[in-house]
Design a protein around this motif. Structure first.
Motif, PDB file in Angstrom:
ATOM      1  N   SER A   8      -6.256   2.611  -1.490  1.00 45.34           N
ATOM      2  CA  SER A   8      -5.377   3.996  -1.116  1.00 45.34           C
ATOM      3  C   SER A   8      -4.743   3.922  -0.029  1.00 45.34           C
ATOM      4  O   SER A   8      -4.039   4.273   0.798  1.00 45.34           O
ATOM      5  CB  SER A   8      -5.821   4.805  -2.964  1.00 45.34           C
ATOM      6  N   TYR A  52      -3.968   1.132   2.496  1.00 47.32           N
ATOM      7  CA  TYR A  52      -2.121   1.203   2.066  1.00 47.32           C
ATOM      8  C   TYR A  52      -1.591   1.855   1.507  1.00 47.32           C
ATOM      9  O   TYR A  52      -0.602   1.409   1.878  1.00 47.32           O
ATOM     10  CB  TYR A  52      -2.607  -0.934   1.049  1.00 47.32           C
ATOM     11  N   GLY A  53      -1.662   3.253   2.033  1.00 45.70           N
ATOM     12  CA  GLY A  53      -0.714   4.202   0.857  1.00 45.70           C
ATOM     13  C   GLY A  53      -0.551   3.999  -0.200  1.00 45.70           C
ATOM     14  O   GLY A  53       0.107   4.397  -0.859  1.00 45.70           O
ATOM     15  N   LYS A  54      -1.894   3.224  -0.948  1.00 46.66           N
ATOM     16  CA  LYS A  54      -0.733   2.601  -2.573  1.00 46.66           C
ATOM     17  C   LYS A  54      -1.410   4.216  -3.398  1.00 46.66           C
ATOM     18  O   LYS A  54      -2.067   3.873  -3.319  1.00 46.66           O
ATOM     19  CB  LYS A  54      -0.680   1.207  -2.798  1.00 46.66           C
ATOM     20  N   GLN A  55      -0.376   4.298  -3.985  1.00 50.92           N
ATOM     21  CA  GLN A  55      -0.936   5.055  -5.083  1.00 50.92           C
ATOM     22  C   GLN A  55      -0.894   4.042  -6.776  1.00 50.92           C
ATOM     23  O   GLN A  55      -1.932   5.091  -7.552  1.00 50.92           O
ATOM     24  CB  GLN A  55       0.019   6.555  -5.202  1.00 50.92           C
ATOM     25  N   GLU A  56      -0.227   3.524  -7.035  1.00 55.12           N
ATOM     26  CA  GLU A  56      -0.139   2.687  -8.528  1.00 55.12           C
ATOM     27  C   GLU A  56      -1.447   1.254  -8.875  1.00 55.12           C
ATOM     28  O   GLU A  56      -0.661   0.797  -6.903  1.00 55.12           O
ATOM     29  CB  GLU A  56       1.095   2.893  -9.201  1.00 55.12           C
ATOM     30  N   PHE A  57      -1.881   0.705  -9.266  1.00 57.43           N
ATOM     31  CA  PHE A  57      -3.083  -0.335  -9.323  1.00 57.43           C
ATOM     32  C   PHE A  57      -2.482  -0.697 -10.607  1.00 57.43           C
ATOM     33  O   PHE A  57      -2.413   0.045 -11.879  1.00 57.43           O
ATOM     34  CB  PHE A  57      -3.883   0.123  -8.527  1.00 57.43           C
ATOM     35  N   TYR A  58      -2.370  -1.757 -11.016  1.00 58.79           N
ATOM     36  CA  TYR A  58      -1.862  -2.846 -11.509  1.00 58.79           C
ATOM     37  C   TYR A  58      -3.610  -3.417 -11.972  1.00 58.79           C
ATOM     38  O   TYR A  58      -3.667  -4.052 -11.510  1.00 58.79           O
ATOM     39  CB  TYR A  58      -1.339  -3.513 -12.029  1.00 58.79           C
ATOM     40  N   LYS A  70      -1.438   0.024 -16.179  1.00 61.23           N
ATOM     41  CA  LYS A  70      -1.533   0.912 -14.587  1.00 61.23           C
ATOM     42  C   LYS A  70      -1.776   1.706 -14.926  1.00 61.23           C
ATOM     43  O   LYS A  70      -2.743   2.881 -15.438  1.00 61.23           O
ATOM     44  CB  LYS A  70       0.160   1.602 -15.355  1.00 61.23           C
ATOM     45  N   ASN A  74      -2.863   4.777 -12.145  1.00 55.72           N
ATOM     46  CA  ASN A  74      -2.381   6.250 -10.108  1.00 55.72           C
ATOM     47  C   ASN A  74      -3.571   6.533  -9.964  1.00 55.72           C
ATOM     48  O   ASN A  74      -4.242   7.300 -10.933  1.00 55.72           O
ATOM     49  CB  ASN A  74      -1.511   6.945 -11.301  1.00 55.72           C
ATOM     50  N   ASN A 125      -4.103   9.084  -7.781  1.00 59.97           N
ATOM     51  CA  ASN A 125      -3.607  10.611  -7.640  1.00 59.97           C
ATOM     52  C   ASN A 125      -4.526  11.059  -8.392  1.00 59.97           C
ATOM     53  O   ASN A 125      -4.650  11.205 -10.189  1.00 59.97           O
ATOM     54  CB  ASN A 125      -1.970  10.691  -8.140  1.00 59.97           C
TER      55      ASN A 125
END
Length: 189
Positions: free
Chosen positions: A22, A25-31, A103, A105, A107
């Protein structure tokens, strides 16, 4: 290894990986894709705040073999897998050739409380024999063997065929060696 199970290591590792990804790469959601009979992993992702997000086709089962696989493995649908089907709002048969998608998140996902690594997990251990996973694995090996036989019988484009045979045989031998080293305890989480 059994002596490292149920101590919160996986929980902390996943939090660390997801937080690192996160930040990078600035991603908040992962699967996450999880086998329908891997109840321990499902519990872990739910514990992390993951929510069911659908299904995806299991790449291990080819389209040509899917119907036959379902027909011959319906016996693996037990009460636990029926419950998973209810949660994902699908027919249980679909689970036999699919992977669950969760999914998650990041956060609010913190490492607080993960400093207790090495302390026995207080929850009841989730036993999952992963029989569906093993059957999928066997089916893939059977498909490779069938492919090898088909290729050997073609007799055309010998150089390309020989190269493909070598690659498939190598993969098959690697997987067979891996199967020899895995015992039932390692399929449990």
């Amino acid at each position: 290894m059994r002596e490292y199970q149920y101590k919160g290591i996986g929980y902390k590792a996943i939090i660390t990986i997801l937080n690192t990804l996160s930040e990078k790469y600035g991603k908040q959601e992962f699967y996450a894709k999880i086998e329908p009979d891997n109840y321990a992993s499902q519990f872990l992702f739910e514990k992390l705040g993951g929510v069911p997000a659908g299904l995806t086709k299991d790449f291990q089962i080819s389209d040509e073999r899917a119907e036959r696989f379902v027909e011959s493995h319906r016996n693996l649908i037990d009460d636990r897998m029926q419950n998973v089907a209810n949660i994902f709002e699908v027919e249980p048969d679909i689970l036999l050739t699919s992977l669950l998608v969760y999914k998650l998140n990041v956060n609010g996902l913190s490492q607080d409380g993960t400093d207790t690594i090495g302390v026995e997990n207080k929850r009841e251990h989730i036993v999952c024999l992963r029989q569906l996973s093993k059957e999928k694995y066997r089916d893939v090996m059977l498909e490779w063997i069938e492919d090898l036989e088909y290729i050997k019988n073609l007799g055309e484009a010998k150089d390309k065929i020989a190269e493909k045979i070598t690659k498939i045989e190598s993969k098959l031998l690697d997987k067979m060696e891996l199967m020899k080293t895995i015992n039932n305890d390692e399929f449990m989480e």
